[in-house]
Motif scaffolding. Structure first.
Motif, short mmCIF file in Angstrom:
data_model
loop_
_atom_site.label_atom_id
_atom_site.label_comp_id
_atom_site.label_asym_id
_atom_site.label_seq_id
_atom_site.Cartn_x
_atom_site.Cartn_y
_atom_site.Cartn_z
N HIS A 28 3.93 1.44 -1.00
CA HIS A 28 4.62 1.53 -2.27
C HIS A 28 3.72 2.08 -3.36
N ASP A 29 2.44 1.61 -3.36
CA ASP A 29 1.51 2.06 -4.40
C ASP A 29 1.22 3.55 -4.29
N LEU A 30 1.28 4.10 -3.06
CA LEU A 30 0.93 5.51 -2.87
C LEU A 30 2.16 6.41 -2.84
N THR A 31 3.30 5.84 -3.22
CA THR A 31 4.51 6.66 -3.35
C THR A 31 4.71 7.00 -4.82
N VAL A 32 4.84 8.31 -5.08
CA VAL A 32 4.99 8.71 -6.49
C VAL A 32 6.42 9.14 -6.78
N GLU A 77 0.84 -1.20 0.00
CA GLU A 77 0.00 0.00 0.00
C GLU A 77 0.88 1.25 0.00
#
Lengths: 257, 73
Positions: free
Chosen positions: A253-257, A251
């Protein structure tokens, strides 16, 4: 009460066949012929066995080659096939058992009034049953044995069900709460299997200790289950916790841009 | 939310679309949308660097710390 002489005679068969085969062993001609015959059968069986081994090893090697090129996806499909085979096999066994249990429970398989000579005098040792156990008692224990095996069968069925769902989810994104939950369920099912095994061992040991007497020998029970079961259950629970951590990391990782 | 992202304002000022920015900095539109809508939990220095380079701005122009209850400028 129905009596099944076939079953009863079946238990006595080893003793009578032993008596019959004794004179034959003194005749060398018969012996050689039977040895040749047996060796032929063994050779044929070995060839058949080798053929099965050879083809299965070849199959696995071919799958391994595919896995080298296809990677984890090919491995996954291979494991999926194995789990599916296990699932359907267990399903058939479970259905047959559940249908068969009432049939077995309400039927008399052994006559109560006949003694049990098949156990009493074997060459070299003597086993006696206590007076409390009749042929019917033994038969009913055999029936209960079937019921005792049922929890393990159902547990295995649930484990395979969860494993199938787990594998169906795929490996593109394995770190989901659903997968972690399924792993935890499998872990607890394995634990339940260990507990069921202890129970079955205790009941069986109690029956044997109370009813079987071997002169000069003491029977002690060891109700501890196979250690590997406990180990794999704990391992599964740990892996499920690690998976939960994996969900958090995914989660993040997915929300790191 | 205490860190406000002013990506949409900067894009309007530079007259640039989100698609164009995503092509220039090499980040997917989906990830830029996460940043624009304020759902992002973290931002990589490499991403910040690329956005500042393409939009010709400072990190302070893109991000602003806002006290709870206050309106971002």
């Amino acid at each position: 009460m129905r009596s099944f002489d076939g079953v009863y005679e079946g238990f006595r068969a080893p003793v009578s066949s032993q008596k019959r085969s004794l004179p034959d062993s003194h005749n060398p001609a018969v012996n050689m012929a039977s040895v040749r015959y047996i060796s032929k059968v063994v050779k044929a069986l070995l060839t058949f066995d080798n053929l099965i081994w050879y083809s299965s090893v070849k199959y696995v090697l071919r799958r391994c080659e595919e896995m080298k090129s296809g990677g984890a996806k090919a491995l996954l499909s291979f494991v999926r096939v194995l789990v599916n085979i296990g699932w359907y096999a267990y399903l058939i066994v479970a259905v047959v058992t559940i249908i068969g249990i009432p049939h077995l429970l309400f039927r008399d398989y052994l006559p109560a009034d006949k003694p049990m000579p098949w156990m009493e005098h074997q060459p070299g040792y003597t086993i006696t049953f206590s007076d409390a156990v009749s042929a019917e008692g033994l038969a009913s224990f055999a029936r209960y044995g079937l019921v005792l095996g049922l929890p393990n069968l159902l547990i295995m069925l649930f484990i395979l069900h969860n494993l199938r769902r787990l594998l169906a989810a795929g490996i593109e994104n394995p770190f989901t709460l659903e997968n972690a939950r399924r792993m935890r369920i499998i872990g607890f099912l394995l634990l339940a299997g260990v507990a069921a095994e202890i129970g079955v061992n205790l009941i069986t040991a109690r029956f044997v200790i109370n009813n079987v007497h071997i002169p000069g020998a003491t029977i002690r029970a060891n109700p501890l289950p196979y250690r590997g079961g406990l180990f794999s259950a704990l391992l599964m629970l740990i892996v499920s916790e690690v998976f939960k951590l994996g969900v958090l990391l995914q989660e993040e990782h997915d929300l790191t841009v | 939310m205490t860190i406000a992202v002013h990506l949409d304002r900067l894009l309007v000022e530079r007259k640039m679309s989100l698609t164009e920015l995503s092509e220039r900095v090499g980040i997917t539109i989906a990830n830029l949308s996460i940043l624009k809508t304020g759902k992002a939990r973290a931002i990589r220095f490499s991403t910040l660097e690329a956005i500042c380079r393409e939009l010709d701005c400072q990190p302070g122009d893109l991000l602003e710390y806002v006290e709870d209850g206050e309106q971002p400028s």
